[in-house]
Design a protein around this motif. Structure first.
Motif, PDB file in Angstrom:
ATOM      1  N   GLN A  50       0.890  -1.217   0.006  1.00  0.00           N
ATOM      2  CA  GLN A  50      -0.106  -0.167   0.096  1.00  0.00           C
ATOM      3  C   GLN A  50       0.846   1.161  -0.073  1.00  0.00           C
ATOM      4  N   THR A 110       0.975   4.233  -2.942  1.00  0.00           N
ATOM      5  CA  THR A 110       1.096   5.501  -2.610  1.00  0.00           C
ATOM      6  C   THR A 110       1.923   6.352  -3.187  1.00  0.00           C
ATOM      7  N   SER A 126      -3.108   9.910   2.461  1.00  0.00           N
ATOM      8  CA  SER A 126      -3.431   8.837   1.395  1.00  0.00           C
ATOM      9  C   SER A 126      -4.848   8.267   1.608  1.00  0.00           C
TER      10      SER A 126
END
Ligand SMILES: NC(=O)c1ccc[n+]([C@@H]2O[C@H](COP(=O)([O-])OP(=O)(O)OC[C@H]3O[C@@H](n4cnc5c(N)ncnc54)[C@H](OP(=O)(O)O)[C@@H]3O)[C@@H](O)[C@H]2O)c1
Length: 334
Positions: free
Chosen positions: A176, A180, A299
């Motif tokens: 993740q 990002t 994010s």
């Protein structure tokens, strides 16, 4: 209040539930009502007796909860603040030193599988805005390790290629964070179903490490000349393939020893003729955790929580973790 403690003999069958008086914060401390913890492989080793701890130790290095009282001289926190723990309660910033890293939550000092405890006011950070306690409790160990590997030590740049190994909590956070930051992500897993899930999350290519024992070479080819960052989770059981997968000048973070990888052999000329950098790392400091929280707040992803158990279900949760069926994090909520 209730606390879970490691028994005299250690091991999951000897975990104890204790009833204790509510603690009162001393000067410089805050009282926290903990609401969630999450399972890490380190906690598993403590739970099954692989890392010996004294009888009565409260397990679990991750905690998220609410401040319910503050001791004298505490100005950083007020009642009602939502907080999360530190893996190293005394490593606030700067380089690690033996003095800063001797205290380890859930191992050398008590952890957070307890309804309440008093902790030093310096040993906490805020939780990311809008996160549940369960989501916040996934971050202090697994996410911070991935953050440090990629951002602090790896100096990740947009367009870099990243390899994650397996689909445990730390690896999914690395996925993740890397996406990002605009990186291209490659992965290994032992499961075809998990491979599909990885692809649906944006992973470019997946290799099954059980079916292809030369998976490092396969990643090298699929990525068109190797990846810039490898998060190695197996030590002796994976490092040779991690080196194979890396691009010239790449960075390998040595993070774990899954698959009985405490010791192993590597081909050293590959390491130096590929000009690789290797960093051994254990979680991170409070200031790294604060930086990570700021980035997470900007994010739009949430931690992947595979399953949630109750306060007294730690043994069941560890047995589930042991099965390897999970994808991402396992939490306990209370
Ligand atoms: N150094 C640090 O600061 C730090 C911090 C956090 C974690 N760690 C370490 O990182 C590792 C992962 O931790 P975690 O908490 O994320 O564990 P976890 O959630 O229990 O992850 C386990 C997953 O790893 C994969 N795996 C198992 N054996 C493997 C092998 N031989 N090769 C490749 N992948 C394998 C499997 O994924 P698939 O089912 O997809 O095959 C398994 O589901 C552990 O060794 C842990 O101690 C270190």
């Amino acid at each position: 209040m209730k606390t879970i403690a490691i028994g005299a003999q250690g091991g999951l069958e000897h975990l104890q539930i204790k009833e204790q008086k509510d603690p009162q914060p001393a000067a410089g401390e805050v009282l926290v009502r903990w609401h969630a913890t999450s399972l890490n492989y380190h906690d598993y080793l403590v739970g099954v007796g692989g890392i010996p701890v004294p009888e009565g130790r409260v397990p679990m290095s991750d905690g998220a909860g609410e401040v319910t009282a503050v001791g004298e001289d505490v100005t950083a926190w007020k009642v009602g603040d939502k907080v999360m723990s530190l893996f190293f309660p005394n490593w606030l910033d700067g380089r690690p030193t033996p003095g800063k890293t001797t205290a380890i939550s859930g191992e050398t000092v008590d952890g957070f599988l307890t309804e309440m405890s008093c902790v030093s006011a310096h040993s906490l950070t805020h939780i990311p805005a809008g996160f549940s306690y369960a989501e916040a409790a996934t971050l202090p160990c697994a996410a911070l390790t991935a953050w440090r590997a990629l951002v602090v030590e790896g100096q990740l740049k947009m367009g870099d290629k990243v390899l994650i190994e397996g689909t445990g909590g730390m690896s999914i956070f690395a996925l993740q964070l890397a996406l990002t930051a605009g990186a291209e992500v490659y992965a290994t897993t032992s499961s075809p179903e998990k491979a599909e899930r990885l692809k649906s999350m944006g992973v470019k290519e997946v290799v099954n490490y059980r079916e292809d024992e030369c998976w490092g070479r396969a990643i090298y080819k699929l990525s068109g000349g190797g990846v810039d960052h490898v998060l190695d989770v197996g030590g002796g059981s994976t490092m040779q393939q991690s080196i194979e997968a890396a691009a010239m000048g790449g960075h390998i973070a040595s993070i774990g020893i899954l698959g009985n990888g405490r010791k192993g052999e590597i081909t050293f000329p590959k390491l130096f003729f590929k000009h690789l950098r290797m960093t051994g790392l254990a979680v991170g400091s409070r200031s790294m955790q604060e930086d990570m929280i700021r980035a997470i707040e900007l994010s739009n992803w949430r931690p992947v929580i595979d399953s949630s158990f109750g306060f007294t279900e730690l043994a069941d949760a560890f047995r589930y973790q042991e099965s390897g069926a999970h994808f991402g994090k396992i939490v306990l909520e209370y």
